[in-house]
Design a protein around this motif. Structure first.
Motif, PDB file in Angstrom:
ATOM      1  N   VAL A   1      -3.133   5.942  -6.881  1.00 27.98           N
ATOM      2  CA  VAL A   1      -4.016   5.195  -5.970  1.00 27.98           C
ATOM      3  C   VAL A   1      -5.024   6.153  -5.325  1.00 27.98           C
ATOM      4  CG1 VAL A   1      -3.999   4.002  -3.741  1.00 27.98           C
ATOM      5  CG2 VAL A   1      -2.415   3.282  -5.542  1.00 27.98           C
ATOM      6  N   LYS A   2      -4.522   7.319  -4.944  1.00 26.93           N
ATOM      7  CA  LYS A   2      -5.376   8.318  -4.301  1.00 26.93           C
ATOM      8  C   LYS A   2      -6.448   8.823  -5.268  1.00 26.93           C
ATOM      9  CE  LYS A   2      -4.281  11.802  -0.873  1.00 26.93           C
ATOM     10  NZ  LYS A   2      -3.200  12.720  -0.471  1.00 26.93           N
ATOM     11  N   GLU A   3      -6.006   9.149  -6.475  1.00 26.56           N
ATOM     12  CA  GLU A   3      -6.952   9.647  -7.502  1.00 26.56           C
ATOM     13  C   GLU A   3      -8.079   8.659  -7.746  1.00 26.56           C
ATOM     14  OE1 GLU A   3      -3.586  11.881 -10.082  1.00 26.56           O
ATOM     15  OE2 GLU A   3      -4.739  10.308 -11.131  1.00 26.56           O
ATOM     16  N   LYS A   4      -7.724   7.388  -7.697  1.00 26.24           N
ATOM     17  CA  LYS A   4      -8.738   6.354  -7.945  1.00 26.24           C
ATOM     18  C   LYS A   4      -9.574   6.092  -6.698  1.00 26.24           C
ATOM     19  CE  LYS A   4      -6.230   3.745 -11.541  1.00 26.24           C
ATOM     20  NZ  LYS A   4      -7.100   3.262 -12.627  1.00 26.24           N
ATOM     21  N   GLY A   5      -9.219   6.740  -5.596  1.00 27.10           N
ATOM     22  CA  GLY A   5      -9.977   6.581  -4.353  1.00 27.10           C
ATOM     23  C   GLY A   5      -9.861   5.180  -3.770  1.00 27.10           C
ATOM     24  N   LEU A   6      -8.727   4.532  -3.999  1.00 31.15           N
ATOM     25  CA  LEU A   6      -8.563   3.144  -3.550  1.00 31.15           C
ATOM     26  C   LEU A   6      -7.800   3.067  -2.225  1.00 31.15           C
ATOM     27  CD1 LEU A   6      -7.494   1.647  -6.990  1.00 31.15           C
ATOM     28  CD2 LEU A   6      -9.732   1.418  -5.888  1.00 31.15           C
ATOM     29  N   GLU A   7      -8.066   1.974  -1.514  1.00 30.72           N
ATOM     30  CA  GLU A   7      -7.282   1.731  -0.302  1.00 30.72           C
ATOM     31  C   GLU A   7      -6.291   0.618  -0.589  1.00 30.72           C
ATOM     32  OE1 GLU A   7      -9.360   1.218   3.376  1.00 30.72           O
ATOM     33  OE2 GLU A   7     -10.649   2.937   2.893  1.00 30.72           O
ATOM     34  N   VAL A   8      -5.198   0.996  -1.198  1.00 26.53           N
ATOM     35  CA  VAL A   8      -4.161   0.016  -1.529  1.00 26.53           C
ATOM     36  C   VAL A   8      -2.931   0.350  -0.688  1.00 26.53           C
ATOM     37  CG1 VAL A   8      -2.634  -0.808  -3.372  1.00 26.53           C
ATOM     38  CG2 VAL A   8      -5.025  -0.301  -3.879  1.00 26.53           C
ATOM     39  N   ASP A   9      -2.409  -0.653   0.000  1.00 27.08           N
ATOM     40  CA  ASP A   9      -1.167  -0.435   0.734  1.00 27.08           C
ATOM     41  C   ASP A   9      -0.033  -0.257  -0.263  1.00 27.08           C
ATOM     42  OD1 ASP A   9      -1.971  -0.557   3.422  1.00 27.08           O
ATOM     43  OD2 ASP A   9      -1.825  -2.741   3.487  1.00 27.08           O
ATOM     44  N   LEU A  10       0.779   0.762  -0.033  1.00 27.84           N
ATOM     45  CA  LEU A  10       1.982   0.941  -0.851  1.00 27.84           C
ATOM     46  C   LEU A  10       3.160   0.459  -0.017  1.00 27.84           C
ATOM     47  CD1 LEU A  10       1.728   4.356  -2.711  1.00 27.84           C
ATOM     48  CD2 LEU A  10       1.327   2.075  -3.568  1.00 27.84           C
ATOM     49  N   GLU A  11       3.664  -0.695  -0.401  1.00 22.37           N
ATOM     50  CA  GLU A  11       4.692  -1.368   0.387  1.00 22.37           C
ATOM     51  C   GLU A  11       6.065  -1.154  -0.245  1.00 22.37           C
ATOM     52  OE1 GLU A  11       3.542  -5.271   1.804  1.00 22.37           O
ATOM     53  OE2 GLU A  11       5.516  -6.076   1.368  1.00 22.37           O
ATOM     54  N   ILE A  12       6.975  -0.693   0.556  1.00 26.41           N
ATOM     55  CA  ILE A  12       8.342  -0.434   0.083  1.00 26.41           C
ATOM     56  C   ILE A  12       9.238  -1.556   0.574  1.00 26.41           C
ATOM     57  CG2 ILE A  12      10.279   1.206   0.198  1.00 26.41           C
ATOM     58  CD1 ILE A  12       7.666   2.037  -1.286  1.00 26.41           C
ATOM     59  N   ASP A  13       9.947  -2.168  -0.376  1.00 26.49           N
ATOM     60  CA  ASP A  13      10.728  -3.358  -0.050  1.00 26.49           C
ATOM     61  C   ASP A  13      12.169  -3.212  -0.525  1.00 26.49           C
ATOM     62  OD1 ASP A  13      11.564  -5.871   0.609  1.00 26.49           O
ATOM     63  OD2 ASP A  13      10.378  -6.912  -0.917  1.00 26.49           O
ATOM     64  N   GLY A  14      13.045  -3.051   0.438  1.00 28.25           N
ATOM     65  CA  GLY A  14      14.469  -3.032   0.124  1.00 28.25           C
ATOM     66  C   GLY A  14      15.209  -1.867   0.748  1.00 28.25           C
ATOM     67  N   GLY A  15      16.091  -2.199   1.680  1.00 27.11           N
ATOM     68  CA  GLY A  15      16.971  -1.180   2.260  1.00 27.11           C
ATOM     69  C   GLY A  15      16.299  -0.182   3.187  1.00 27.11           C
ATOM     70  N   VAL A  16      15.126  -0.529   3.727  1.00 29.15           N
ATOM     71  CA  VAL A  16      14.457   0.414   4.643  1.00 29.15           C
ATOM     72  C   VAL A  16      15.218   0.449   5.973  1.00 29.15           C
ATOM     73  CG1 VAL A  16      12.367   0.859   6.005  1.00 29.15           C
ATOM     74  CG2 VAL A  16      12.161   0.134   3.608  1.00 29.15           C
TER      75      VAL A  16
END
Ligand code: DX5
Ligand code: ZN
Length: 228
Positions: A167-182
């Protein structure tokens, strides 16, 4: 670095008292509410549908993050948008590039956000990697879909890190959402690996003080950022 966001998952609360679950998220200062829609086909549980989303919508303006764990999500996209969903997340396992493109057209025409989710064992398919610029959120599951209260699968961490770099390499602003057991104990690790949206069911709603648990998670996660 993207801001840490906390997304309580109401699946961990009493499904007969979801108003209270929303109230807790609002009082605790959550960033978005995670709504797990499960149909008993895609994953082994049955939760709720657009009618419930609509009933909750009148309680708050908070972003409704709708995680669609259903076999035919495209057929329901309009209904969830009508009900008040802001972000609609679709599982990569049951889509192709062209079915995603159809869904994307429908959702983006209504100025709503599209997310792509992957199960713990799923690698991001090529068609999805090529369409990252179209999504606001990449949901990386760290438990098998179905139930709240499972333990986080830490073997997903290298994949999270890899996708964070992509995502960083592509220069995008995408949320990376972690789902499960946080939980507060693993929040810093997840953020260190590139996650910025933390979904928490049991990590919020099974705590003695669920309102306070939202700040506890945020503090724990922010330590991961500082350590980076
Ligand atoms: C699982 C759901 C998760 C789950 C999170 O199918 O997608 O959102 O409810 O709950 P915890 O945080 O308890 O694992
Ligand atoms: Zn979920």
């Amino acid at each position: 670095m993207a801001a840490v966001k906390i997304a309580p998952s109401v699946l961990a609360w009493d499904l007969g008292d979801l108003d209270k679950a929303v109230e807790i998220s609002v009082k605790g200062g959550a960033d978005q509410i995670h709504l797990d829609v499960i149909d008993g086909h895609f994953a082994p549980n049955i939760t709720f549908g657009p009618g419930t989303v609509k009933a909750l919508r009148r309680l708050t303006d908070m972003k409704f993050d709708t995680h669609l764990m259903i076999d035919n999500p495209g057929a329901y996209a309009e209904k969830f948008m009508d009900a008040g969903s802001d972000l609609l997340t679709f599982h990569a396992e049951i889509l192709s590039g062209s079915s995603f493109d159809d869904i994307y057209r429908t959702v983006s025409s209504r100025k709503k956000e599209v997310g792509i989710a992957i199960k713990p064992q799923t690698e991001l398919p090529k068609w999805a990697a090529e369409r990252l610029d179209k999504i606001s959120t990449l949901v990386i599951m760290t438990v098998n879909p179905g139930f709240s209260g499972q333990k986080m699968d830490m073997s997903v961490m290298p994949k999270l890190q890899k996708l964070g770099r992509l995502v960083k390499e592509k220069g995008l602003e995408v949320d990376l959402e972690i789902d499960g057991g946080v939980e507060p104990e693993n929040a810093a690790e997840v953020v260190k690996r590139g996650g910025n949206v933390l979904v928490a069911g049991a990590g919020v709603y099974s705590k003695k003080d669920p309102v306070g648990a939202i700040s506890v998670l945020r503090r724990a996660a922010t330590e991961g950022q500082a350590a980076d």
